[in-house]
Design a protein around this motif. Structure first.
Motif, PDB file in Angstrom:
ATOM      1  N   VAL A 317       0.832  -1.286  -0.093  1.00 14.05           N
ATOM      2  CA  VAL A 317      -0.021   0.045  -0.182  1.00 14.05           C
ATOM      3  C   VAL A 317       0.849   1.314   0.040  1.00 14.05           C
ATOM      4  O   VAL A 317       2.285   1.161   0.264  1.00 14.05           O
ATOM      5  CB  VAL A 317      -0.844  -0.083   1.309  1.00 14.05           C
ATOM      6  CG1 VAL A 317      -1.974  -1.010   1.277  1.00 14.05           C
ATOM      7  CG2 VAL A 317      -0.115  -0.159   2.606  1.00 14.05           C
ATOM      8  N   PRO A 318       0.468   2.345  -0.255  1.00 11.56           N
ATOM      9  CA  PRO A 318       1.030   3.813  -0.460  1.00 11.56           C
ATOM     10  C   PRO A 318       1.417   3.937   1.051  1.00 11.56           C
ATOM     11  O   PRO A 318       0.735   4.060   2.172  1.00 11.56           O
ATOM     12  CB  PRO A 318       0.311   4.650  -0.985  1.00 11.56           C
ATOM     13  CG  PRO A 318      -1.082   4.123  -0.791  1.00 11.56           C
ATOM     14  CD  PRO A 318      -0.883   2.729  -1.032  1.00 11.56           C
ATOM     15  N   ILE A 319       2.686   4.091   1.383  1.00 10.37           N
ATOM     16  CA  ILE A 319       3.140   4.182   2.805  1.00 10.37           C
ATOM     17  C   ILE A 319       2.701   5.769   3.444  1.00 10.37           C
ATOM     18  O   ILE A 319       1.994   5.808   4.742  1.00 10.37           O
ATOM     19  CB  ILE A 319       4.740   4.417   2.844  1.00 10.37           C
ATOM     20  CG1 ILE A 319       5.120   4.586   4.412  1.00 10.37           C
ATOM     21  CG2 ILE A 319       5.508   5.293   2.189  1.00 10.37           C
ATOM     22  CD1 ILE A 319       6.642   4.281   4.502  1.00 10.37           C
ATOM     23  N   MET A 320       2.635   6.803   2.837  1.00  4.22           N
ATOM     24  CA  MET A 320       2.453   7.942   3.322  1.00  4.22           C
ATOM     25  C   MET A 320       0.651   8.088   3.541  1.00  4.22           C
ATOM     26  O   MET A 320       0.572   8.364   4.800  1.00  4.22           O
ATOM     27  CB  MET A 320       2.759   9.141   2.347  1.00  4.22           C
ATOM     28  CG  MET A 320       2.388  10.621   2.970  1.00  4.22           C
ATOM     29  SD  MET A 320       3.141  11.106   4.448  1.00  4.22           S
ATOM     30  CE  MET A 320       4.438  11.811   3.710  1.00  4.22           C
ATOM     31  N   LEU A 321       0.078   7.810   2.632  1.00  4.64           N
ATOM     32  CA  LEU A 321      -1.511   7.790   2.983  1.00  4.64           C
ATOM     33  C   LEU A 321      -2.101   7.041   3.862  1.00  4.64           C
ATOM     34  O   LEU A 321      -2.679   7.480   4.678  1.00  4.64           O
ATOM     35  CB  LEU A 321      -2.245   7.790   1.770  1.00  4.64           C
ATOM     36  CG  LEU A 321      -3.669   8.277   1.836  1.00  4.64           C
ATOM     37  CD1 LEU A 321      -4.027   9.461   2.482  1.00  4.64           C
ATOM     38  CD2 LEU A 321      -4.454   7.941   0.310  1.00  4.64           C
ATOM     39  N   THR A 322      -1.474   5.793   3.827  1.00  4.74           N
ATOM     40  CA  THR A 322      -1.903   4.683   4.822  1.00  4.74           C
ATOM     41  C   THR A 322      -1.480   5.212   6.438  1.00  4.74           C
ATOM     42  O   THR A 322      -2.363   5.070   7.183  1.00  4.74           O
ATOM     43  CB  THR A 322      -1.292   3.462   4.631  1.00  4.74           C
ATOM     44  OG1 THR A 322      -1.755   2.944   3.235  1.00  4.74           O
ATOM     45  CG2 THR A 322      -1.727   2.499   5.602  1.00  4.74           C
ATOM     46  N   MET A 323      -0.239   5.721   6.508  1.00  7.69           N
ATOM     47  CA  MET A 323       0.135   6.022   7.748  1.00  7.69           C
ATOM     48  C   MET A 323      -0.589   7.290   8.187  1.00  7.69           C
ATOM     49  O   MET A 323      -0.805   7.646   9.621  1.00  7.69           O
ATOM     50  CB  MET A 323       1.836   5.976   7.846  1.00  7.69           C
ATOM     51  CG  MET A 323       2.445   5.016   7.675  1.00  7.69           C
ATOM     52  SD  MET A 323       4.030   5.362   7.597  1.00  7.69           S
ATOM     53  CE  MET A 323       4.428   5.747   9.281  1.00  7.69           C
ATOM     54  N   MET A 324      -0.960   8.153   7.437  1.00 10.21           N
ATOM     55  CA  MET A 324      -1.690   9.366   7.617  1.00 10.21           C
ATOM     56  C   MET A 324      -3.071   8.871   8.142  1.00 10.21           C
ATOM     57  O   MET A 324      -3.774   9.626   9.089  1.00 10.21           O
ATOM     58  CB  MET A 324      -1.687  10.271   6.602  1.00 10.21           C
ATOM     59  CG  MET A 324      -0.355  11.106   6.539  1.00 10.21           C
ATOM     60  SD  MET A 324      -0.405  12.237   5.017  1.00 10.21           S
ATOM     61  CE  MET A 324      -1.480  13.483   5.677  1.00 10.21           C
ATOM     62  N   LEU A 325      -3.715   7.926   7.575  1.00 11.25           N
ATOM     63  CA  LEU A 325      -5.142   7.449   7.998  1.00 11.25           C
ATOM     64  C   LEU A 325      -4.848   6.930   9.554  1.00 11.25           C
ATOM     65  O   LEU A 325      -5.877   7.131  10.014  1.00 11.25           O
ATOM     66  CB  LEU A 325      -5.427   6.473   6.777  1.00 11.25           C
ATOM     67  CG  LEU A 325      -5.681   6.896   5.318  1.00 11.25           C
ATOM     68  CD1 LEU A 325      -6.137   5.779   4.458  1.00 11.25           C
ATOM     69  CD2 LEU A 325      -6.866   7.911   5.492  1.00 11.25           C
TER      70      LEU A 325
END
Length: 518
Positions: A317-325
């Motif tokens: 999965v995309p790292i940035m967006l997933t971690m921001m979620l």
């Protein structure tokens, strides 16, 4: 007319989760009822010269092969097969094979059939690209093959290309002259290649191996491994660190990583099946589905910047967006030059501030191993009154406090933790200067969903000294007449309508509580 023949070379099963077609020299084969049968050696056709040029990039190989054959016997027609091998991916049921394939005889392009596909229980497969070539007695013919193939993806993140020289042993006698040229595309991002030691440098990023009168065996096969640069995922000011192989398209955004790595870095609870993966951490639950560009965040659909897919058996999965979620109060920093993606979660900051960096590592490890999926209550969940009180009192955050709660001379940390709709007060207590134990002070209970402006509980450290508290009177009455002399720091849990202090009773060897407000 002689019967055509071929040699069936050994099948090497690589530890891989993606198709990696293996290449080889043209080999004499025969088709019989759709089943290819092996024969030891062609009786009259000699491979006089083999000249192979292999260009390797980060994700594919372009190969051009030229073979000179000489017929030392009577007129004959030979069925030649170019073997193609690989391993099926977890989400495919048929071989992907070469991206492109072309072949010529004496400069004239000819059509090659695909036949003889055979699959194995382990997921490996093999097949042949075949054509027939006619030889007059004593005739020499030039056969060329050009193809492109993706590099194989190995479970450790490296990428593999193999060229199988040993199959050239099916022709009469040794191969009289062999030359194999390698051209490696330079990787300015820091990736490296491994080439066989017998190859000598032949210019910048080029290598050459030559041989004469070669009786080819498996040890002559060419194996090129591309090692992509590693992406360092660093969490909590270095408290947690993972190195993952980067996609070869490192300069493209977004970076995508396995969900399992995010779960390990977040300390999240993780489940996965063949279609989807779910992360639970603190107040959030995120579910992603393979092949979809949508995620389910706490029951709401969120569009991702890339489609979720499976690579080398892992859901990425995309790292940035997933971690921001997963954690809206996290800090992110990307250092492209050093291949580092750094993030700091509030729990990391709190542990480091209270315990110091080295001890925080041990505390974080304890939380991850014993309470996966539990995280701090996020700022947006607190009432305005709770945030205002925390600010007036100079508290670092409403959901934790620090102190020497057991009097051993080492700092401890109390935390207001949640997972989904459960919320409780926990203590990470020092055992010595390097290790900790976990205990619940207020055991988790099911609350209504932690939504905006819902949580009013604040934690505060109380230092040694006199504390006045309520005493229970007859028939459930209470009066503020109690007096407690704290010998160590204590944890005060302040709610909207009540306040409780937890302190260590050394005689009982456990934490007791007194009510300090109603």
């Amino acid at each position: 007319m002689t019967r055509p023949s071929f040699s069936l070379t050994c099948l090497v099963l690589m530890v891989s989760l993606a198709a990696f077609p293996l290449a080889a020299d043209d080999t004499a084969v025969q088709g019989s009822g759709g089943v290819i049968q092996p024969m030891a050696e062609h009786p009259s056709i000699v491979m006089q010269d083999m000249d192979v040029h292999i260009g390797i990039t980060f994700d594919h190989a372009l190969v051009n092969c030229t073979f000179i054959f000489r017929n030392e016997g009577a007129e004959t027609t030979v069925k030649m097969g170019f073997p193609e091998r690989g391993i099926l991916t977890a989400d495919s049921t048929s071989p992907r094979g070469f991206t492109t394939f072309r072949t010529w005889v004496d400069g004239r392009e000819v059509y090659a059939r695909i036949e003889g596909l055979k699959t194995y229980p382990e997921g490996a497969w093999r097949r042949w690209r075949t054509k027939t070539v006619h030889f007059e007695a004593g005739q020499t013919r030039r056969v060329e093959v050009e193809y492109q193939t993706p590099l194989g993806e190995v479970s450790d993140g490296s990428r593999l290309f193999e060229y199988e020289v040993q199959s050239g042993g099916s022709w009469k006698g040794p191969i009289e002259h062999v030359s194999i040229h390698l051209y490696l595309s330079p990787d300015r991002q820091g990736g490296t290649y491994t080439v066989p030691v017998r190859f000598a440098p032949a210019g910048e990023d080029a290598y050459l191996w030559t041989a004469s009168n070669l009786e080819p065996t498996a040890q002559h096969d060419v194996k090129i491994v591309y090692h992509p640069p590693r992406l360092r995922l660093v969490g909590g000011d270095g408290l947690v660190e993972r190195s993952l192989p980067l996609t070869p398209y490192f300069t493209q955004r977004p970076i995508h990583v396995p969900v399992t790595s995010l779960a390990a870095l977040l300390g999240a609870e993780f489940t996965q099946d063949h279609r989807s993966a779910t992360l639970v951490y603190g107040t959030h639950t995120v579910t992603v589905r393979i092949g979809s560009q949508w995620a389910d965040l706490d029951g709401r659909r969120q569009r991702l910047v890339m489609q979720v897919r499976r690579e080398r058996g892992a859901v990425v999965v995309p790292i940035m967006l997933t971690m921001m979620l997963m954690q809206s109060d996290a800090d992110f920093d990307t250092d492209w030059k050093h291949h580092t993606f750094r993030f700091t979660l509030p729990i990391h900051r709190a542990l480091t501030d209270c315990l110091g960096r080295e001890r925080a590592r041990a505390a974080l490890k304890l939380l991850r191993e014993t309470r996966p999926g539990w995280g701090p209550v996020e700022k947006y969940c607190y009432t305005k009154d709770a945030l205002d009180f925390s600010h007036r009192e100079g508290l670092p955050a409403p959901w934790y406090c620090c102190g020497d709660f057991n009097g051993d001379g080492f700092s401890d940390i109390a935390l207001l933790l949640c997972k989904g709709e459960e919320i409780g007060v926990a203590l990470v207590e020092s055992v010595n200067d390097r290790s900790f134990r976990f205990r619940w002070l207020q055991k988790p209970f099911a609350s209504k969903p932690l939504v905006e402006h819902h949580v009013s509980t604040v934690l505060r450290a109380r230092h040694p000294g006199i504390v006045r508290h309520w005493l229970e009177g007859p028939e459930g009455s209470a009066s503020p007449e109690g007096r407690l002399d704290l010998e160590h720091d204590a944890i005060e849990v302040i709610g909207e309508k009540a306040a409780v202090i937890y302190y260590l009773d050394e005689n009982a060897g456990d934490y007791r509580q007194v009510v300090t407000g109603d």
